[in-house]
Design a protein around this motif. Structure first.
Motif, mmCIF file in Angstrom:
data_model
loop_
_atom_site.group_PDB
_atom_site.id
_atom_site.type_symbol
_atom_site.label_atom_id
_atom_site.label_comp_id
_atom_site.label_asym_id
_atom_site.label_seq_id
_atom_site.Cartn_x
_atom_site.Cartn_y
_atom_site.Cartn_z
ATOM 1 N N SER A 181 0.799 -1.224 0.000
ATOM 2 C CA SER A 181 0.000 0.000 0.000
ATOM 3 C C SER A 181 0.835 1.279 0.000
ATOM 4 N N THR A 182 1.986 1.284 0.676
ATOM 5 C CA THR A 182 2.772 2.515 0.791
ATOM 6 C C THR A 182 3.291 3.018 -0.554
ATOM 7 N N PRO A 183 3.963 2.185 -1.367
ATOM 8 C CA PRO A 183 4.414 2.694 -2.674
ATOM 9 C C PRO A 183 3.264 3.129 -3.575
ATOM 10 N N ILE A 184 2.177 2.326 -3.591
ATOM 11 C CA ILE A 184 1.026 2.675 -4.431
ATOM 12 C C ILE A 184 0.407 3.989 -3.960
ATOM 13 N N GLY A 185 0.234 4.132 -2.646
ATOM 14 C CA GLY A 185 -0.387 5.335 -2.104
ATOM 15 C C GLY A 185 0.443 6.585 -2.355
ATOM 16 N N ILE A 186 1.766 6.494 -2.142
ATOM 17 C CA ILE A 186 2.634 7.655 -2.342
ATOM 18 C C ILE A 186 2.696 8.049 -3.815
ATOM 19 N N CYS A 187 2.850 7.050 -4.689
ATOM 20 C CA CYS A 187 2.909 7.343 -6.126
ATOM 21 C C CYS A 187 1.585 7.927 -6.622
#
Length: 281
Positions: free
Chosen positions: A78-84
């Motif tokens: 979730s973190t990479p998807i959310g930040i991007c």
């Protein structure tokens, strides 16, 4: 120039302080009451063994491991998807109806009850994707749950970065992606960290969605990666089971205390990593 005393302002300030103090007192009261009731019943056997009906043994080691599995897997997805996603919405998409619809959708998704996510995860991941009751199914469901929090919080953090930083970087010829990587993300790091901590709290505290997706498995993992395909109950699910039985409230409070301590430790390490990152810049 002397400031004029206004009784209404003083009254509002008084109520603000009272409300803030009340929230702090309630929070501290809940934490200390739970720890007071639970810590005396935390034993080495409870922390280091698996539950067994045959030996009449209560243990939560598999649940601690399952909780860490789900926290790590969910954040890794979730973190990479959310930040991007937040970077795209804030820096590339501009202001249009498409962005407005996405922002409205993410805010709506953040308020949906977790049991609805659990039903969706059960139908899509467990049945349609044939993942069955498994840790990976629960992690994917929680990924959908925490994405709105990460996206919106990161987006607001990026908006808070002064526009002059962008203009100065682009003015000296820096590529936009370089400007985002070296200026925007470091400046927005406290907000991103807040999003991650809020997500950790929701992941660790979730039970309804995990009951329907990851199940009630209480076996110790036989391998590092093979366990993600097996059913696994988290600490909150186990806490729910003991609370519903009402057999031994001491064990219930002990599990709740372990849960609180685990959240405090995870948040401490998250803040320590962020501080170390800031110091190394």
């Amino acid at each position: 120039m002397t400031k004029k005393f206004r009784p209404l302002d003083a009254l509002i300030r008084f109520f603000i302080w009272i409300c803030a103090l009340l929230v702090v007192v309630i929070l501290i009261g809940i934490i200390f009451y739970t720890l007071f009731k639970g810590v005396p019943h935390i034993t080495w056997q409870l922390l280091s063994t698996a539950p067994s009906e045959l030996y009449q043994r209560v243990g939560i080691l598999p649940m601690i491991i399952n909780t860490l599995y789900i926290v790590i897997i969910t954040l890794l997805i979730s973190t990479p998807i959310g930040i991007c996603s937040a970077i795209y919405l804030n820096e590339y998409a501009g202001k249009n109806i498409f962005v407005s619809v996405i922002e409205f959708t993410t805010e709506t998704l953040a308020g949906i009850p977790s049991i609805i996510y659990g039903l969706f995860g059960f139908m899509f991941f467990n049945i349609f994707c044939k993942l069955q009751y498994s840790i990976i199914s629960g992690s994917l469901t929680l990924t959908i749950m925490v994405l709105p929090t990460i996206i919106r919080t990161t987006q607001e953090s990026l908006k808070a970065v002064p526009a002059m930083y962008r203009e100065a970087a682009l003015g000296i010829g820096a590529p936009k992606i370089y400007m985002i990587k070296t200026i925007l993300l470091p400046c927005a790091l406290p907000g991103i960290l807040t999003a991650v901590i809020l997500s950790i709290g929701r992941i660790v505290g979730e039970s309804a969605a995990l009951i329907l997706t990851s199940g009630f498995g209480d076996k110790l993992p036989k391998s590092l990666f093979g366990h993600i395909n097996a059913s696994g109950a988290t600490l909150t699910v186990q806490l729910y089971q003991y609370a519903m039985r009402g057999e031994d409230l001491n064990i219930t409070f002990a599990i709740a205390s372990v849960l609180i301590i685990l959240i405090l430790i995870i948040n401490y390490f998250a803040k320590s990593m962020a501080k170390r990152f800031n110091n190394s810049k």
